[in-house]
Design a protein around this motif. Structure first.
Motif, PDB file in Angstrom:
ATOM      1  N   GLY A 211      97.692 109.979 106.100  1.00  0.00           N
ATOM      2  CA  GLY A 211      98.390 111.163 106.592  1.00  0.00           C
ATOM      3  C   GLY A 211      97.846 112.470 106.055  1.00  0.00           C
ATOM      4  O   GLY A 211      98.379 113.533 106.366  1.00  0.00           O
ATOM      5  N   LEU A 212      96.792 112.409 105.268  1.00  0.00           N
ATOM      6  CA  LEU A 212      96.162 113.592 104.700  1.00  0.00           C
ATOM      7  C   LEU A 212      94.697 113.606 105.131  1.00  0.00           C
ATOM      8  O   LEU A 212      93.949 112.669 104.858  1.00  0.00           O
ATOM      9  CB  LEU A 212      96.248 113.576 103.175  1.00  0.00           C
ATOM     10  CG  LEU A 212      95.501 114.699 102.452  1.00  0.00           C
ATOM     11  CD1 LEU A 212      96.205 116.037 102.707  1.00  0.00           C
ATOM     12  CD2 LEU A 212      95.413 114.419 100.965  1.00  0.00           C
ATOM     13  N   ILE A 213      94.306 114.678 105.821  1.00  0.00           N
ATOM     14  CA  ILE A 213      92.911 114.803 106.239  1.00  0.00           C
ATOM     15  C   ILE A 213      92.191 115.637 105.196  1.00  0.00           C
ATOM     16  O   ILE A 213      92.505 116.815 104.987  1.00  0.00           O
ATOM     17  CB  ILE A 213      92.819 115.431 107.637  1.00  0.00           C
ATOM     18  CG1 ILE A 213      93.390 114.460 108.668  1.00  0.00           C
ATOM     19  CG2 ILE A 213      91.372 115.763 107.977  1.00  0.00           C
ATOM     20  CD1 ILE A 213      93.403 114.978 110.083  1.00  0.00           C
ATOM     21  N   THR A 214      91.240 114.998 104.548  1.00  0.00           N
ATOM     22  CA  THR A 214      90.471 115.691 103.512  1.00  0.00           C
ATOM     23  C   THR A 214      89.309 116.455 104.154  1.00  0.00           C
ATOM     24  O   THR A 214      88.977 116.237 105.329  1.00  0.00           O
ATOM     25  CB  THR A 214      89.913 114.685 102.496  1.00  0.00           C
ATOM     26  OG1 THR A 214      89.000 113.828 103.172  1.00  0.00           O
ATOM     27  CG2 THR A 214      91.021 113.857 101.861  1.00  0.00           C
ATOM     28  N   GLY A 215      88.704 117.315 103.376  1.00  0.00           N
ATOM     29  CA  GLY A 215      87.543 118.043 103.863  1.00  0.00           C
ATOM     30  C   GLY A 215      86.412 117.109 104.251  1.00  0.00           C
ATOM     31  O   GLY A 215      85.716 117.323 105.248  1.00  0.00           O
ATOM     32  N   HIS A 216      86.222 116.044 103.469  1.00  0.00           N
ATOM     33  CA  HIS A 216      85.167 115.062 103.751  1.00  0.00           C
ATOM     34  C   HIS A 216      85.435 114.347 105.077  1.00  0.00           C
ATOM     35  O   HIS A 216      84.525 114.171 105.898  1.00  0.00           O
ATOM     36  CB  HIS A 216      85.077 114.064 102.599  1.00  0.00           C
ATOM     37  CG  HIS A 216      83.976 113.071 102.735  1.00  0.00           C
ATOM     38  ND1 HIS A 216      82.637 113.429 102.694  1.00  0.00           N
ATOM     39  CD2 HIS A 216      84.000 111.733 102.933  1.00  0.00           C
ATOM     40  CE1 HIS A 216      81.901 112.346 102.864  1.00  0.00           C
ATOM     41  NE2 HIS A 216      82.703 111.306 103.003  1.00  0.00           N
ATOM     42  N   GLU A 217      86.697 113.945 105.296  1.00  0.00           N
ATOM     43  CA  GLU A 217      87.048 113.285 106.559  1.00  0.00           C
ATOM     44  C   GLU A 217      86.834 114.228 107.739  1.00  0.00           C
ATOM     45  O   GLU A 217      86.340 113.816 108.797  1.00  0.00           O
ATOM     46  CB  GLU A 217      88.509 112.813 106.523  1.00  0.00           C
ATOM     47  CG  GLU A 217      88.739 111.629 105.617  1.00  0.00           C
ATOM     48  CD  GLU A 217      90.205 111.277 105.464  1.00  0.00           C
ATOM     49  OE1 GLU A 217      90.497 110.082 105.260  1.00  0.00           O
ATOM     50  OE2 GLU A 217      91.067 112.187 105.537  1.00  0.00           O
ATOM     51  N   ALA A 218      87.220 115.502 107.570  1.00  0.00           N
ATOM     52  CA  ALA A 218      87.050 116.481 108.651  1.00  0.00           C
ATOM     53  C   ALA A 218      85.571 116.711 108.945  1.00  0.00           C
ATOM     54  O   ALA A 218      85.181 116.837 110.110  1.00  0.00           O
ATOM     55  CB  ALA A 218      87.740 117.797 108.285  1.00  0.00           C
ATOM     56  N   ASP A 219      84.751 116.771 107.896  1.00  0.00           N
ATOM     57  CA  ASP A 219      83.308 116.950 108.098  1.00  0.00           C
ATOM     58  C   ASP A 219      82.716 115.771 108.872  1.00  0.00           C
ATOM     59  O   ASP A 219      81.898 115.953 109.768  1.00  0.00           O
ATOM     60  CB  ASP A 219      82.593 117.100 106.758  1.00  0.00           C
ATOM     61  CG  ASP A 219      82.892 118.437 106.084  1.00  0.00           C
ATOM     62  OD1 ASP A 219      83.338 119.364 106.794  1.00  0.00           O
ATOM     63  OD2 ASP A 219      82.679 118.533 104.860  1.00  0.00           O
ATOM     64  N   ILE A 220      83.118 114.557 108.493  1.00  0.00           N
ATOM     65  CA  ILE A 220      82.614 113.361 109.206  1.00  0.00           C
ATOM     66  C   ILE A 220      83.074 113.395 110.655  1.00  0.00           C
ATOM     67  O   ILE A 220      82.291 113.123 111.579  1.00  0.00           O
ATOM     68  CB  ILE A 220      83.080 112.075 108.494  1.00  0.00           C
ATOM     69  CG1 ILE A 220      82.383 111.955 107.136  1.00  0.00           C
ATOM     70  CG2 ILE A 220      82.818 110.849 109.352  1.00  0.00           C
ATOM     71  CD1 ILE A 220      82.911 110.839 106.275  1.00  0.00           C
ATOM     72  N   PHE A 221      84.331 113.751 110.878  1.00  0.00           N
ATOM     73  CA  PHE A 221      84.850 113.817 112.255  1.00  0.00           C
ATOM     74  C   PHE A 221      84.049 114.829 113.077  1.00  0.00           C
ATOM     75  O   PHE A 221      83.692 114.560 114.223  1.00  0.00           O
ATOM     76  CB  PHE A 221      86.334 114.211 112.207  1.00  0.00           C
ATOM     77  CG  PHE A 221      86.963 114.351 113.567  1.00  0.00           C
ATOM     78  CD1 PHE A 221      87.214 113.239 114.349  1.00  0.00           C
ATOM     79  CD2 PHE A 221      87.329 115.600 114.055  1.00  0.00           C
ATOM     80  CE1 PHE A 221      87.806 113.357 115.604  1.00  0.00           C
ATOM     81  CE2 PHE A 221      87.919 115.730 115.299  1.00  0.00           C
ATOM     82  CZ  PHE A 221      88.147 114.614 116.068  1.00  0.00           C
ATOM     83  N   ALA A 222      83.763 115.977 112.482  1.00  0.00           N
ATOM     84  CA  ALA A 222      82.990 117.003 113.199  1.00  0.00           C
ATOM     85  C   ALA A 222      81.586 116.505 113.520  1.00  0.00           C
ATOM     86  O   ALA A 222      81.054 116.761 114.600  1.00  0.00           O
ATOM     87  CB  ALA A 222      82.927 118.279 112.380  1.00  0.00           C
ATOM     88  N   LYS A 223      80.982 115.758 112.592  1.00  0.00           N
ATOM     89  CA  LYS A 223      79.630 115.249 112.835  1.00  0.00           C
ATOM     90  C   LYS A 223      79.630 114.157 113.900  1.00  0.00           C
ATOM     91  O   LYS A 223      78.729 114.109 114.736  1.00  0.00           O
ATOM     92  CB  LYS A 223      79.022 114.712 111.544  1.00  0.00           C
ATOM     93  CG  LYS A 223      78.593 115.824 110.620  1.00  0.00           C
ATOM     94  CD  LYS A 223      77.962 115.311 109.350  1.00  0.00           C
ATOM     95  CE  LYS A 223      77.600 116.500 108.481  1.00  0.00           C
ATOM     96  NZ  LYS A 223      77.211 116.128 107.135  1.00  0.00           N
ATOM     97  N   VAL A 224      80.639 113.286 113.868  1.00  0.00           N
ATOM     98  CA  VAL A 224      80.730 112.236 114.859  1.00  0.00           C
ATOM     99  C   VAL A 224      80.940 112.825 116.252  1.00  0.00           C
ATOM    100  O   VAL A 224      80.384 112.350 117.238  1.00  0.00           O
ATOM    101  CB  VAL A 224      81.861 111.239 114.509  1.00  0.00           C
ATOM    102  CG1 VAL A 224      82.153 110.292 115.655  1.00  0.00           C
ATOM    103  CG2 VAL A 224      81.499 110.474 113.257  1.00  0.00           C
TER     104      VAL A 224
END
Ligand SMILES: [Ca+2]
Length: 120
Positions: free
Chosen positions: A103-116
């Motif tokens: 339930g918490l989106i970290t900066g690392h998760e957001a970066d991966i999502f943006a790259k995907v």
């Protein structure tokens, strides 16, 4: 002269299939999962939220699930599209981005999502 009629009929049928219309007479867009509410989500920081929201906004697929059309050259008689509701699209994106489902989106998760998404 009779020899050319079948060729003309084949050419006309081929043009109907290969040349979709520029003018649409009837269009319908069906919104799928329109009544869904947004799932609660937290972001690690403002940068993570900004990265996630930018990736979601810039994503190529605008919730379009495809469709069908029928027409003749330069005139589409009927076009139907299916589109994912905005909240459903958001929820699906959160599900893909929040890889550990806490339930918490970290900066690392957001970066991966943006790259995907190819949106960075
Ligand atoms: Ca997480």
């Amino acid at each position: 002269m009779r020899i050319y009629r079948p060729a003309a009929a084949v050419a006309t049928a081929g043009a109907c299939v290969l040349l979709p219309g520029c003018l649409t007479l009837f269009s319908k867009t069906e919104v799928v999962r329109a009544e869904e509410t947004r799932r609660p989500v937290r972001f690690e920081n403002a940068q993570a939220a900004e990265t996630f929201n930018k990736a979601l906004k810039d994503k190529d697929n605008d919730g379009n699930l495809g469709g069908a059309c029928f027409g003749v050259p330069f005139v589409t008689l009927y076009a139907r599209q299916k589109k994912l509701g905005d909240n459903a699209r958001f929820n699906d994106a959160v599900g893909r981005c929040d890889t550990d489902q806490d339930g918490l989106i970290t900066g690392h998760e957001a970066d991966i999502f943006a790259k995907v998404c190819g949106c960075d």
